[in-house]
Structure formats: C-alpha cells, structure tokens
Design a protein around this motif. Structure first.
Motif, mmCIF file in Angstrom:
data_model
loop_
_atom_site.group_PDB
_atom_site.id
_atom_site.type_symbol
_atom_site.label_atom_id
_atom_site.label_comp_id
_atom_site.label_asym_id
_atom_site.label_seq_id
_atom_site.Cartn_x
_atom_site.Cartn_y
_atom_site.Cartn_z
ATOM 1 N N ARG A 1 0.844 -1.205 0.000
ATOM 2 C CA ARG A 1 0.000 0.000 0.000
ATOM 3 C C ARG A 1 0.876 1.251 0.000
ATOM 4 O O ARG A 1 0.603 2.221 -0.712
ATOM 5 N N LEU A 2 1.927 1.197 0.784
ATOM 6 C CA LEU A 2 2.849 2.327 0.841
ATOM 7 C C LEU A 2 3.504 2.562 -0.523
ATOM 8 O O LEU A 2 3.676 3.710 -0.946
ATOM 9 N N ALA A 3 3.833 1.485 -1.203
ATOM 10 C CA ALA A 3 4.457 1.600 -2.530
ATOM 11 C C ALA A 3 3.492 2.251 -3.523
ATOM 12 O O ALA A 3 3.919 3.020 -4.408
ATOM 13 N N LYS A 4 2.204 1.947 -3.391
ATOM 14 C CA LYS A 4 1.220 2.573 -4.284
ATOM 15 C C LYS A 4 1.077 4.064 -3.990
ATOM 16 O O LYS A 4 0.899 4.877 -4.909
ATOM 17 N N PHE A 5 1.154 4.422 -2.729
ATOM 18 C CA PHE A 5 1.156 5.837 -2.355
ATOM 19 C C PHE A 5 2.387 6.523 -2.954
ATOM 20 O O PHE A 5 2.295 7.621 -3.517
ATOM 21 N N ALA A 6 3.527 5.852 -2.864
ATOM 22 C CA ALA A 6 4.766 6.399 -3.417
ATOM 23 C C ALA A 6 4.661 6.578 -4.930
ATOM 24 O O ALA A 6 5.139 7.564 -5.491
ATOM 25 N N LYS A 7 4.023 5.623 -5.590
ATOM 26 C CA LYS A 7 3.848 5.725 -7.040
ATOM 27 C C LYS A 7 3.049 6.980 -7.393
ATOM 28 O O LYS A 7 3.377 7.689 -8.357
ATOM 29 N N ALA A 8 2.017 7.259 -6.614
ATOM 30 C CA ALA A 8 1.187 8.442 -6.863
ATOM 31 C C ALA A 8 1.985 9.729 -6.678
ATOM 32 O O ALA A 8 1.630 10.765 -7.238
ATOM 33 N N GLN A 9 3.069 9.636 -5.918
ATOM 34 C CA GLN A 9 3.928 10.797 -5.681
ATOM 35 C C GLN A 9 5.157 10.804 -6.589
ATOM 36 O O GLN A 9 6.058 11.627 -6.420
ATOM 37 N N GLY A 10 5.192 9.871 -7.547
ATOM 38 C CA GLY A 10 6.330 9.807 -8.448
ATOM 39 C C GLY A 10 7.572 9.206 -7.825
ATOM 40 O O GLY A 10 8.694 9.432 -8.306
ATOM 41 N N LYS A 11 7.406 8.408 -6.766
ATOM 42 C CA LYS A 11 8.543 7.837 -6.041
ATOM 43 C C LYS A 11 8.548 6.311 -6.047
ATOM 44 O O LYS A 11 9.125 5.683 -5.161
ATOM 45 N N ARG B 1 6.905 12.117 5.818
ATOM 46 C CA ARG B 1 6.800 11.113 6.880
ATOM 47 C C ARG B 1 5.382 11.015 7.452
ATOM 48 O O ARG B 1 4.841 9.917 7.600
ATOM 49 N N GLU B 2 4.782 12.150 7.740
ATOM 50 C CA GLU B 2 3.465 12.142 8.359
ATOM 51 C C GLU B 2 2.371 11.726 7.373
ATOM 52 O O GLU B 2 1.396 11.074 7.754
ATOM 53 N N GLU B 3 2.528 12.092 6.108
ATOM 54 C CA GLU B 3 1.571 11.629 5.100
ATOM 55 C C GLU B 3 1.625 10.117 4.988
ATOM 56 O O GLU B 3 0.590 9.457 4.867
ATOM 57 N N ALA B 4 2.827 9.572 5.011
ATOM 58 C CA ALA B 4 2.990 8.123 4.940
ATOM 59 C C ALA B 4 2.332 7.462 6.147
ATOM 60 O O ALA B 4 1.671 6.414 6.022
ATOM 61 N N ARG B 5 2.481 8.069 7.300
ATOM 62 C CA ARG B 5 1.877 7.509 8.517
ATOM 63 C C ARG B 5 0.350 7.504 8.400
ATOM 64 O O ARG B 5 -0.310 6.535 8.801
ATOM 65 N N GLN B 6 -0.208 8.567 7.848
ATOM 66 C CA GLN B 6 -1.656 8.640 7.681
ATOM 67 C C GLN B 6 -2.161 7.579 6.708
ATOM 68 O O GLN B 6 -3.216 6.975 6.928
ATOM 69 N N ILE B 7 -1.404 7.347 5.635
ATOM 70 C CA ILE B 7 -1.779 6.315 4.664
ATOM 71 C C ILE B 7 -1.784 4.951 5.326
ATOM 72 O O ILE B 7 -2.714 4.144 5.147
ATOM 73 N N ALA C 1 -2.149 4.258 8.449
ATOM 74 C CA ALA C 1 -3.186 4.167 9.487
ATOM 75 C C ALA C 1 -4.548 3.868 8.885
ATOM 76 O O ALA C 1 -5.390 3.208 9.520
ATOM 77 N N ASP C 2 -4.778 4.330 7.669
ATOM 78 C CA ASP C 2 -6.046 4.078 6.971
ATOM 79 C C ASP C 2 -5.905 2.792 6.164
ATOM 80 O O ASP C 2 -5.337 2.782 5.087
ATOM 81 N N LYS C 3 -6.416 1.702 6.680
ATOM 82 C CA LYS C 3 -6.220 0.392 6.062
ATOM 83 C C LYS C 3 -6.867 0.270 4.682
ATOM 84 O O LYS C 3 -6.566 -0.674 3.945
ATOM 85 N N ASN C 4 -7.733 1.213 4.339
ATOM 86 C CA ASN C 4 -8.346 1.174 3.015
ATOM 87 C C ASN C 4 -7.557 1.966 1.975
ATOM 88 O O ASN C 4 -7.794 1.809 0.770
ATOM 89 N N ALA C 5 -6.621 2.784 2.434
ATOM 90 C CA ALA C 5 -5.862 3.626 1.517
ATOM 91 C C ALA C 5 -4.986 2.783 0.601
ATOM 92 O O ALA C 5 -4.150 2.008 1.073
ATOM 93 N N TYR C 6 -5.212 2.922 -0.678
ATOM 94 C CA TYR C 6 -4.463 2.229 -1.734
ATOM 95 C C TYR C 6 -4.613 0.701 -1.694
ATOM 96 O O TYR C 6 -3.883 -0.009 -2.375
ATOM 97 N N ASN D 1 -7.242 -0.944 -2.807
ATOM 98 C CA ASN D 1 -7.816 -1.354 -4.092
ATOM 99 C C ASN D 1 -6.752 -1.459 -5.177
ATOM 100 O O ASN D 1 -6.821 -2.332 -6.046
ATOM 101 N N GLU D 2 -5.769 -0.555 -5.138
ATOM 102 C CA GLU D 2 -4.696 -0.590 -6.131
ATOM 103 C C GLU D 2 -3.873 -1.859 -6.001
ATOM 104 O O GLU D 2 -3.471 -2.471 -7.009
ATOM 105 N N VAL D 3 -3.622 -2.268 -4.768
ATOM 106 C CA VAL D 3 -2.865 -3.511 -4.530
ATOM 107 C C VAL D 3 -3.676 -4.713 -5.014
ATOM 108 O O VAL D 3 -3.156 -5.586 -5.726
ATOM 109 N N ARG D 4 -4.942 -4.741 -4.658
ATOM 110 C CA ARG D 4 -5.799 -5.868 -5.047
ATOM 111 C C ARG D 4 -5.982 -5.921 -6.561
ATOM 112 O O ARG D 4 -6.109 -7.012 -7.144
ATOM 113 N N SER D 5 -5.999 -4.769 -7.200
ATOM 114 C CA SER D 5 -6.133 -4.741 -8.660
ATOM 115 C C SER D 5 -4.934 -5.396 -9.330
ATOM 116 O O SER D 5 -5.084 -6.169 -10.282
ATOM 117 N N ASP D 6 -3.736 -5.102 -8.829
ATOM 118 C CA ASP D 6 -2.528 -5.745 -9.361
ATOM 119 C C ASP D 6 -2.596 -7.256 -9.186
ATOM 120 O O ASP D 6 -2.234 -8.027 -10.088
#
Length: 246
Positions: free
Chosen positions: A103-113, A149-155, A157-162, A164-169
């Motif tokens: 999930r964190l990797a999908k968040f990173a992808k959205a940020q170009g990382k 760092r704090e944005e990553a922590r929020q992602i 903490a929210d177990k639904n964040a990203y 769907n993107e993981v499950r889609s893969d």
C-alpha cells in the motif's frame, strides 16, 4: 517499451531479478525508451505481521526441511545476490506480512517515487533486516525515499488507503496466470518468468524491440535489369546510351 514487474518485498529472487533487469537495461541501446512499473504480489497474503520465526525456521517449516538445509538453501541464494552486487543478511531477516508495504508503494507511485520506494523496501528487508510489517519501519523507509513522513503515517493508518490498487494488481496477476514472482510482462504481450540471467533479459529486450519496431522494407518498382542512373558515394553511374539508340 513498458515492462511491468510483479514482485513481493520479501522475495529474494525479486530483488535479484530487479537488479539483473537493471543491468540488462544498461546494455540495451534503447534503454531511454523503456518504462518500468512495479506491480503488487503477496507471496503469502495470510502471513502474520509477526511470525515469531527466523527466515531459516520459516523456510524449513514451509518446505519440510531441517534448519541446516534451509541455511544452505539461503546461502545459495545469497551467492546469487552477491553476483549482482547485493548483500543478503538471512540470519536477521524478519518474515512478515507485506500488504501495508505494498500500500505504501502505491502511495509512493502516486507521488512519483515508485522506483525509490521499491529499492528502499527491498534493501531494508534483505540487507538491513528491517521489519517491514511495523509502521515505524515503513514510515522511516518512506522518508528515505523522499516522501513526507506524516503523510505516509496517515496512509498506513487508513487500512483502506491504496488497498484497491494492490488488489487490482493481484487480480491482474491471476488473469495472467501468474503464480510466482518475479514475473515480467513486456508491452502486455511478452512474459519473462523468474530472475533470469542478465543475458536473457538483454536478448528478450532486443527481440521485443525488433518485433515491435520492425525496420521498414521497400518493394522495388524499377524494371528488372534497368540501368542504374543515380549517384552515391560521390560518384554517378552513367547509363549506357547505346541501348537507347537501338
């Protein structure tokens, strides 16, 4: 050319395969025209965050072998890793569930990382023996990859964040019939399974490029046996005028 790579952050051959692909791309003349995208795949979606086992104990239990046999198997993998410049620390690795890491990797992808976080997570697990199931570890890795760092922590903490993107893969992997990783899909038409040798990747890249970008061929409409009346290499061919006088 687009290469989609299905992998997991606790898969040793995924790290080895990633590095071999990178080395192959360095030898590929059209490397600047290649886009690499990473896709989520969980080797064990039901794995607990804390297994209470070492990697050798987990391997032995999974495959019904002794701890010593598991160590020997991992030593062999470690040698393959070393051959591409990687250092694996099997003695201290911490097997865990990787869903949050994906999930964190999908968040990173959205940020170009995406590229940065993928390398950082693999390095953290295999070389630094970090616990990828722990929030603090993931937050620290995210920061190292250039994320807030704090944005990553929020992602996290929210177990639904990203999620769907993981499950889609993973759903796409099932459609393709992918049962093991690493698995490389090129232009959604060609597949390379496993951490193949560098030369295999180089050959595959070249083959796909040639098939997808064929050299144009021209069909001649000039009469057969006609005199050549053209200039090349600084010289001009002069047609035989006597033929025209007959």
């Amino acid at each position: 050319m687009k290469i989609e790579v299905w992998s997991d952050f606790v898969c040793p051959f995924c790290y080895i395969g990633k590095r071999r692909l990178e080395q192959a791309l360095q030898q590929f003349a059209h490397k600047d025209d290649v886009q690499v995208e990473f896709k989520s795949f969980e080797l064990d979606p039901n794995a607990p965050v804390n297994t209470g086992k070492t990697i050798n104990e987990a391997l032995a239990a999974k495959y019904g072998m002794t701890i010593e046999q598991a160590k020997q198997a991992n030593e062999g993998i470690g040698q393959q890793a070393a051959s591409v410049g990687l250092s694996f620390n099997f003695d201290d690795m911490k097997p865990t569930n990787t869903f949050d890491a994906h999930r964190l990797a999908k968040f990173a992808k959205a940020q170009g990382k995406e590229a940065a976080i993928t390398e950082k997570l693999l390095y953290a697990y295999f070389t630094e023996s970090k616990h990828l199931g722990e929030e603090e570890t993931l937050v620290a890795v995210a920061e190292e990859a250039g994320l807030d760092r704090e944005e990553a922590r929020q992602i996290l903490a929210d177990k639904n964040a990203y999620a769907n993107e993981v499950r889609s893969d993973e759903a796409t992997a099932q459609q393709y019939g992918i049962s093991g990783v690493p698995y490389f899909v090129v232009n959604q038409k060609y597949a390379i399974s496993g951490a193949q040798p560098v030369e295999t990747f180089v050959g595959a890249l070249q083959q796909v490029w040639e098939e997808e970008n064929p050299t144009p061929t021209l069909k001649s409409l000039s009469p057969e046996g006609a005199d050549d009346a053209f200039c090349a290499d600084g010289q001009c061919a002069v047609p035989d005028s006597s033929k025209n006088q007959q």
